[in-house]
Design an enzyme around this catalytic site. Structure first.
Site, PDB file in Angstrom:
ATOM      1  N   GLU A 173       8.732   5.355  -6.228  1.00  0.00           N
ATOM      2  CA  GLU A 173       8.461   5.902  -4.887  1.00  0.00           C
ATOM      3  C   GLU A 173       9.376   7.074  -4.551  1.00  0.00           C
ATOM      4  O   GLU A 173       9.013   7.936  -3.760  1.00  0.00           O
ATOM      5  CB  GLU A 173       8.631   4.809  -3.823  1.00  0.00           C
ATOM      6  CG  GLU A 173       7.391   3.950  -3.676  1.00  0.00           C
ATOM      7  CD  GLU A 173       7.368   3.092  -2.420  1.00  0.00           C
ATOM      8  OE1 GLU A 173       6.474   2.256  -2.339  1.00  0.00           O
ATOM      9  OE2 GLU A 173       8.234   3.234  -1.537  1.00  0.00           O
ATOM     10  N   HIS A 196       7.884 -10.270 -28.456  1.00  0.00           N
ATOM     11  CA  HIS A 196       6.667 -10.813 -29.049  1.00  0.00           C
ATOM     12  C   HIS A 196       5.437 -10.306 -28.303  1.00  0.00           C
ATOM     13  O   HIS A 196       4.378 -10.939 -28.327  1.00  0.00           O
ATOM     14  CB  HIS A 196       6.750 -12.343 -29.053  1.00  0.00           C
ATOM     15  CG  HIS A 196       7.923 -12.836 -29.839  1.00  0.00           C
ATOM     16  ND1 HIS A 196       7.852 -13.119 -31.185  1.00  0.00           N
ATOM     17  CD2 HIS A 196       9.216 -13.022 -29.476  1.00  0.00           C
ATOM     18  CE1 HIS A 196       9.053 -13.490 -31.617  1.00  0.00           C
ATOM     19  NE2 HIS A 196       9.899 -13.436 -30.600  1.00  0.00           N
ATOM     20  N   LYS A 255      -1.897   3.500   3.272  1.00  0.00           N
ATOM     21  CA  LYS A 255      -1.820   2.709   4.512  1.00  0.00           C
ATOM     22  C   LYS A 255      -2.852   3.223   5.524  1.00  0.00           C
ATOM     23  O   LYS A 255      -3.559   2.437   6.156  1.00  0.00           O
ATOM     24  CB  LYS A 255      -0.422   2.837   5.147  1.00  0.00           C
ATOM     25  CG  LYS A 255       0.672   2.003   4.478  1.00  0.00           C
ATOM     26  CD  LYS A 255       1.963   2.066   5.306  1.00  0.00           C
ATOM     27  CE  LYS A 255       3.106   1.309   4.646  1.00  0.00           C
ATOM     28  NZ  LYS A 255       4.368   1.345   5.392  1.00  0.00           N
TER      29      LYS A 255
HETATM   30  O1  PA5 Z   1      10.320   1.946   0.316  1.00  0.00           O
HETATM   31  C1  PA5 Z   1       9.511   1.997   1.225  1.00  0.00           C
HETATM   32  O2  PA5 Z   1       9.712   2.677   2.239  1.00  0.00           O
HETATM   33  C2  PA5 Z   1       8.227   1.201   1.179  1.00  0.00           C
HETATM   34  O3  PA5 Z   1       8.016   0.591  -0.027  1.00  0.00           O
HETATM   35  C3  PA5 Z   1       8.269   0.132   2.254  1.00  0.00           C
HETATM   36  O4  PA5 Z   1       9.326  -0.734   2.010  1.00  0.00           O
HETATM   37  C4  PA5 Z   1       6.959  -0.652   2.316  1.00  0.00           C
HETATM   38  O5  PA5 Z   1       5.876   0.217   2.446  1.00  0.00           O
HETATM   39  C5  PA5 Z   1       6.972  -1.619   3.489  1.00  0.00           C
HETATM   40  O6  PA5 Z   1       7.211  -0.921   4.660  1.00  0.00           O
HETATM   41  P1  PA5 Z   1       7.851  -1.617   5.919  1.00  0.00           P
HETATM   42  O7  PA5 Z   1       9.182  -2.159   5.542  1.00  0.00           O
HETATM   43  O8  PA5 Z   1       7.947  -0.531   6.926  1.00  0.00           O
HETATM   44  O9  PA5 Z   1       6.926  -2.705   6.324  1.00  0.00           O
END
Ligand code: PA5
Length: 463
Positions: free
Chosen positions: A290, A319, A433
């Site tokens: 990310e 394996h 989203k």
């Molecule tokens: O790293 C990030 O920002 C995302 O992976 C969020 O953790 C994930 O989308 C969940 O979002 P939130 O914590 O706002 O519910």
């Protein structure tokens, strides 16, 4: 040694060959840019990168420990409702620092821990069938406080709790971790009076494991949260130097960058030779993917940047995956996670001294075999020209895991500078989203829904 140590000998051209390894000159040329990158990251510590200060948040730790002590012994289960950065760190910490059989045999009155990081009805449905919500504490975690998956889970479990315990009684079964003021979850906390903790400003989901996001569930299930922070502080201090060869975060960032840019290795494999560390690989996969996986660079040019993280577990994947790793395409580099001392000593009995096929095992310890298999894989990879490095944990404990978490967070932040991408946004995640909101008919997303419907008019091809 109580520090984790990075050995990157087998990434160098002198060992692995010129075609797949890093030359001394390439490595040295990155000393200046990496120091600049580190300085740029650290300069934002008190501004938008507050996660850098999390290891020192003593007051928050105290608050968490007080709450945990107050609810100790009251619940059989703790359930984390969250996803992505709100969940992966918790799974990783629980797997690394509690017994693999913790949930079957919770020690000394501690609760079991479940991290329900999906909205698959079969996952939630099964949990609901097997457990009693009235014996459970739900930690609802969402930085944004509005993520559809987490909010739907919250609505489901809140309803079950209210049904069983009433509108008043259900409240002590919910503790929320979210932004201090933004988001619908914070509004609900205000209305209901739930206990709550804060994900501070400047702490994005995937950089939040050392905030209440990871510390609260940890403390509730008996993990030493103070030692986690102490390990992170240790790594932070180790990474103060701007000398490339002495700073593990700078070094790891430079290695990742060179592996992809000059050695053409787009796939980064975290190969954990520790069953307990296997989910650290999942946590890191999100952090890397990310943060660095971006369409645009900082100047707005299209770059489609980013390594592809892969996670493997030794010896299990010897394996399964190792055939590909040793003989497949030269598109991968490897970080082996090794552990110097396991907690358990398990001798292998001789059994059949007369049988050569088993007698070489008899009288040895399982740890000897585990180490031999790890070293065997390292040798096989190296001889096949596959670049690999090893991160050795002295033991798997809260202190070393804290070091690892902070090391990787800082390394990825430095990588962001080297790749010239914004390591702290996630427009690709947001796009998904928004599409999901549109498909679920959320108000305000009508035009997006129309666009999606329009685009899905082409004739389906199914078989
Ligand atoms: O790293 C990030 O920002 C995302 O992976 C969020 O953790 C994930 O989308 C969940 O979002 P939130 O914590 O706002 O519910």
């Amino acid at each position: 040694m109580d520090r984790i140590q990075l050995d990157y000998t087998n990434l160098m051209a002198s060992v692995i060959g010129d075609e797949h390894g890093i030359s001394e000159a390439e490595f040295e040329a990155l000393a200046g840019p990496a120091a600049k990158a580190l300085a740029a990251v650290r300069a934002r510590r008190d501004e938008d990168l507050r996660w850098l200060a999390l290891p020192y948040a003593e007051d928050v730790l105290e608050e968490i420990l007080r709450y945990s002590a107050r609810v100790a012994g009251r619940f059989e289960n703790v359930v984390v409702l969250g996803i992505g950065g709100s969940a992966l760190g918790n799974t990783a910490l629980h797997t690394a620092l509690n017994s693999p059989y913790h949930n079957e045999h919770p020690p000394g009155g501690l609760p079991r821990l479940y991290v329900l990081d999906n909205v698959d009805p079969d996952l939630l449905g099964e949990w609901i069938e097997h457990f009693d919500v009235s014996k459970t504490l739900f930690n609802v975690i969402s930085k944004s406080g509005g993520t559809a998956e987490t909010m739907s889970q919250f609505l489901i479990f809140r309803d079950l709790l209210v049904e069983k315990l009433g509108p008043e009684g259900h409240r002590e079964h919910i503790v929320v971790t979210t932004d201090v003021e933004q988001g619908i979850l914070r509004e609900i906390v205000g209305r209901e009076g739930y206990e709550s903790f804060v994900v501070p400003d400047g702490v994005g989901g995937r950089f939040s494991v050392l905030s209440p996001v990871g510390l609260l569930p940890s403390a509730l299930v008996g993990i030493d949260a103070r030692q986690l922070l102490s390990g992170a502080q240790d790594m932070d201090q180790r990474c103060e130097t701007s000398l490339l060869t002495e700073n593990p975060a700078m070094t790891y960032a430079v290695l990742q960058w060179l592996m992809q840019s000059s050695c053409s290795k787009p796939v980064a494999v975290t190969f954990s030779y520790s069953d307990r560390c296997k989910n650290l690989g999942d946590w890191y996969a999100q952090l890397l993917a990310e943060s660095i996986g971006k369409r645009h660079d900082r100047k707005g040019a299209e770059v489609f940047a980013g390594p592809t993280p892969v996670r493997a577990v030794g010896v299990t994947d010897q394996h399964s995956q190792v055939q590909l790793y040793v003989e497949g395409p030269f598109d991968k580099w490897f970080t082996l996670l090794a552990v110097e001392a396991c907690d358990h000593v398990v001798p292998i009995p001789m059994g059949y001294p007369e049988l050569e096929g088993t007698s070489y095992l008899g009288g040895r310890k399982l740890a000897d075999l585990f180490a031999a298999e790890r070293d065997g894989t390292r040798i096989a990879l190296t001889e096949a020209g596959r670049p690999n490095c090893t991160l050795t944990f002295p033991r798997v404990d809260a202190h070393s895991v804290g070091q690892y978490l902070f090391l990787m967070e800082l390394a990825v932040a430095v990588m962001g500078e080297l790749y010239s991408v914004d390591a702290f946004d996630q427009p690709g995640v947001e796009a998904g989203k928004v599409a999901a909101y549109a498909l679920m008919g959320r108000a305000g997303y009508e035009s997006r829904r129309a666009e999606i419907e329009q685009a899905s008019q082409s004739a389906p091809r199914t078989v």
